[in-house]
Motif scaffolding. Structure first.
Motif, PDB file in Angstrom:
ATOM      1  N   GLY A   1       0.795  -1.212   0.000  1.00 38.65           N
ATOM      2  CA  GLY A   1       0.000   0.000   0.000  1.00 38.65           C
ATOM      3  C   GLY A   1       0.835   1.272   0.000  1.00 38.65           C
ATOM      4  N   MET A   2       2.104   1.176  -0.383  1.00 35.14           N
ATOM      5  CA  MET A   2       2.962   2.362  -0.423  1.00 35.14           C
ATOM      6  C   MET A   2       2.502   3.300  -1.534  1.00 35.14           C
ATOM      7  N   ASP A   3       2.428   4.567  -1.228  1.00 36.32           N
ATOM      8  CA  ASP A   3       2.051   5.570  -2.216  1.00 36.32           C
ATOM      9  C   ASP A   3       3.269   5.856  -3.088  1.00 36.32           C
ATOM     10  N   GLU A   4       3.177   5.532  -4.375  1.00 33.93           N
ATOM     11  CA  GLU A   4       4.324   5.719  -5.262  1.00 33.93           C
ATOM     12  C   GLU A   4       4.676   7.184  -5.482  1.00 33.93           C
ATOM     13  N   HIS A   5       3.792   8.087  -5.086  1.00 35.48           N
ATOM     14  CA  HIS A   5       4.043   9.519  -5.236  1.00 35.48           C
ATOM     15  C   HIS A   5       4.529  10.169  -3.937  1.00 35.48           C
ATOM     16  N   ALA A   6       4.680   9.378  -2.864  1.00 38.37           N
ATOM     17  CA  ALA A   6       5.128   9.919  -1.574  1.00 38.37           C
ATOM     18  C   ALA A   6       6.598  10.338  -1.677  1.00 38.37           C
ATOM     19  N   PRO A   7       6.915  11.579  -1.333  1.00 36.12           N
ATOM     20  CA  PRO A   7       8.295  12.076  -1.429  1.00 36.12           C
ATOM     21  C   PRO A   7       9.141  11.585  -0.244  1.00 36.12           C
ATOM     22  N   ILE A   8       9.790  10.434  -0.407  1.00 37.74           N
ATOM     23  CA  ILE A   8      10.485   9.827   0.734  1.00 37.74           C
ATOM     24  C   ILE A   8      11.992   9.725   0.580  1.00 37.74           C
ATOM     25  N   PHE A   9      12.530   9.883  -0.633  1.00 36.09           N
ATOM     26  CA  PHE A   9      13.960   9.682  -0.842  1.00 36.09           C
ATOM     27  C   PHE A   9      14.710  11.011  -0.927  1.00 36.09           C
ATOM     28  N   VAL A  10      15.803  11.116  -0.162  1.00 38.77           N
ATOM     29  CA  VAL A  10      16.700  12.267  -0.325  1.00 38.77           C
ATOM     30  C   VAL A  10      17.440  12.065  -1.641  1.00 38.77           C
ATOM     31  N   ILE A  11      18.105  13.094  -2.127  1.00 37.14           N
ATOM     32  CA  ILE A  11      18.722  13.038  -3.455  1.00 37.14           C
ATOM     33  C   ILE A  11      19.759  11.928  -3.572  1.00 37.14           C
ATOM     34  N   SER A  12      20.544  11.680  -2.527  1.00 33.99           N
ATOM     35  CA  SER A  12      21.574  10.631  -2.619  1.00 33.99           C
ATOM     36  C   SER A  12      20.939   9.249  -2.754  1.00 33.99           C
ATOM     37  N   ALA A  13      19.854   9.002  -2.031  1.00 33.93           N
ATOM     38  CA  ALA A  13      19.175   7.706  -2.110  1.00 33.93           C
ATOM     39  C   ALA A  13      18.507   7.538  -3.477  1.00 33.93           C
ATOM     40  N   ALA A  14      17.841   8.591  -3.955  1.00 35.72           N
ATOM     41  CA  ALA A  14      17.189   8.524  -5.268  1.00 35.72           C
ATOM     42  C   ALA A  14      18.218   8.298  -6.366  1.00 35.72           C
ATOM     43  N   ALA A  15      19.366   8.980  -6.259  1.00 40.49           N
ATOM     44  CA  ALA A  15      20.426   8.820  -7.260  1.00 40.49           C
ATOM     45  C   ALA A  15      20.939   7.388  -7.266  1.00 40.49           C
ATOM     46  N   GLU A  16      21.134   6.819  -6.084  1.00 37.15           N
ATOM     47  CA  GLU A  16      21.607   5.440  -6.004  1.00 37.15           C
ATOM     48  C   GLU A  16      20.582   4.472  -6.588  1.00 37.15           C
ATOM     49  N   LEU A  17      19.309   4.660  -6.254  1.00 33.75           N
ATOM     50  CA  LEU A  17      18.255   3.788  -6.786  1.00 33.75           C
ATOM     51  C   LEU A  17      18.149   3.895  -8.311  1.00 33.75           C
ATOM     52  N   ALA A  18      18.405   5.090  -8.843  1.00 41.25           N
ATOM     53  CA  ALA A  18      18.305   5.305 -10.291  1.00 41.25           C
ATOM     54  C   ALA A  18      19.604   4.973 -11.016  1.00 41.25           C
ATOM     55  N   GLY A  19      20.692   4.725 -10.255  1.00 38.74           N
ATOM     56  CA  GLY A  19      21.979   4.438 -10.876  1.00 38.74           C
ATOM     57  C   GLY A  19      22.618   5.660 -11.503  1.00 38.74           C
ATOM     58  N   MET A  20      22.432   6.816 -10.846  1.00 40.20           N
ATOM     59  CA  MET A  20      22.942   8.080 -11.377  1.00 40.20           C
ATOM     60  C   MET A  20      23.714   8.823 -10.298  1.00 40.20           C
ATOM     61  N   HIS A  21      24.398   9.873 -10.716  1.00 39.39           N
ATOM     62  CA  HIS A  21      25.087  10.762  -9.789  1.00 39.39           C
ATOM     63  C   HIS A  21      24.090  11.819  -9.304  1.00 39.39           C
ATOM     64  N   PRO A  22      24.159  12.229  -8.045  1.00 42.41           N
ATOM     65  CA  PRO A  22      23.235  13.268  -7.557  1.00 42.41           C
ATOM     66  C   PRO A  22      23.232  14.545  -8.398  1.00 42.41           C
ATOM     67  N   GLN A  23      24.396  14.908  -8.956  1.00 40.94           N
ATOM     68  CA  GLN A  23      24.453  16.115  -9.786  1.00 40.94           C
ATOM     69  C   GLN A  23      23.587  15.963 -11.034  1.00 40.94           C
ATOM     70  N   THR A  24      23.490  14.750 -11.548  1.00 41.07           N
ATOM     71  CA  THR A  24      22.636  14.492 -12.719  1.00 41.07           C
ATOM     72  C   THR A  24      21.174  14.744 -12.347  1.00 41.07           C
ATOM     73  N   LEU A  25      20.771  14.324 -11.143  1.00 39.77           N
ATOM     74  CA  LEU A  25      19.398  14.566 -10.684  1.00 39.77           C
ATOM     75  C   LEU A  25      19.126  16.063 -10.564  1.00 39.77           C
ATOM     76  N   ARG A  26      20.108  16.801 -10.078  1.00 39.16           N
ATOM     77  CA  ARG A  26      19.937  18.266  -9.980  1.00 39.16           C
ATOM     78  C   ARG A  26      19.748  18.878 -11.363  1.00 39.16           C
ATOM     79  N   GLN A  27      20.540  18.400 -12.338  1.00 39.17           N
ATOM     80  CA  GLN A  27      20.414  18.907 -13.707  1.00 39.17           C
ATOM     81  C   GLN A  27      19.037  18.577 -14.280  1.00 39.17           C
ATOM     82  N   TYR A  28      18.583  17.353 -14.086  1.00 46.72           N
ATOM     83  CA  TYR A  28      17.274  16.958 -14.596  1.00 46.72           C
ATOM     84  C   TYR A  28      16.156  17.769 -13.932  1.00 46.72           C
ATOM     85  N   ASP A  29      16.338  18.113 -12.662  1.00 46.01           N
ATOM     86  CA  ASP A  29      15.366  18.965 -11.972  1.00 46.01           C
ATOM     87  C   ASP A  29      15.348  20.347 -12.624  1.00 46.01           C
TER      88      ASP A  29
END
Length: 148
Positions: A7-35
């Motif tokens: 029942g986890m809400d897939e839209h719940a903002p739960i990951f900090v940038i480092s965790a999201a980057a690791e889960l996506a297989g990217m560098h945190p700076q790449t996430l900042r650029q995409y943002d």
């Protein structure tokens, strides 16, 4: 919208940038650029830190796949925009199909509409048909330079 077996809400903002980057297989700076480019728009905490949802992580993975396939960032942005539009329209069609089905089931003596011979709209009772002309029209092309 909830998802998953737990029942986890897939839209719940739960990951900090480092965790999201690791889960996506990217560098945190790449996430900042995409943002900055608007490819993924994480939610923000009151302190302005980025918080990513599982849906954001899945979108980051899709961006990585498209990028690896040689699609430009502008192309990726357009693809994501169109996918989002398709999803919104698919949900709307589903809603309208449900509303139509409910309407058809809940209306005794419901009416059906058909096109008349002149293109006008004709209202019919369910189970009836439009009366059509049974006249035969014969067409004979003009031949051998004849004029009429």
């Amino acid at each position: 919208m909830s998802g998953g077996a737990h029942g986890m809400d897939e839209h719940a903002p739960i990951f900090v940038i480092s965790a999201a980057a690791e889960l996506a297989g990217m560098h945190p700076q790449t996430l900042r650029q995409y943002d900055r480019l608007g490819l993924v728009e994480p939610q923000r905490t009151p302190g302005k830190s980025r918080r990513y949802s599982m849906r954001d992580v899945l979108q980051l993975r899709e961006i990585a796949e498209l990028s690896a396939a040689g699609v430009s960032l502008e192309g990726i942005r357009r693809i994501l925009e169109l996918e989002n539009r398709v999803n919104v329209l698919a949900r709307r069609v589903h809603e309208l199909e449900g509303a139509l089905a409910d309407e058809m089931l809940n209306r005794p003596g419901r009416r059906v509409f058909a096109a008349g011979a002149e293109g006008d709209v004709i209202s019919l009772k369910a189970g009836t048909r439009v009366r059509r002309s049974n006249a035969v029209v014969v067409w004979r092309p003009l031949g051998n330079g004849e004029r009429h």
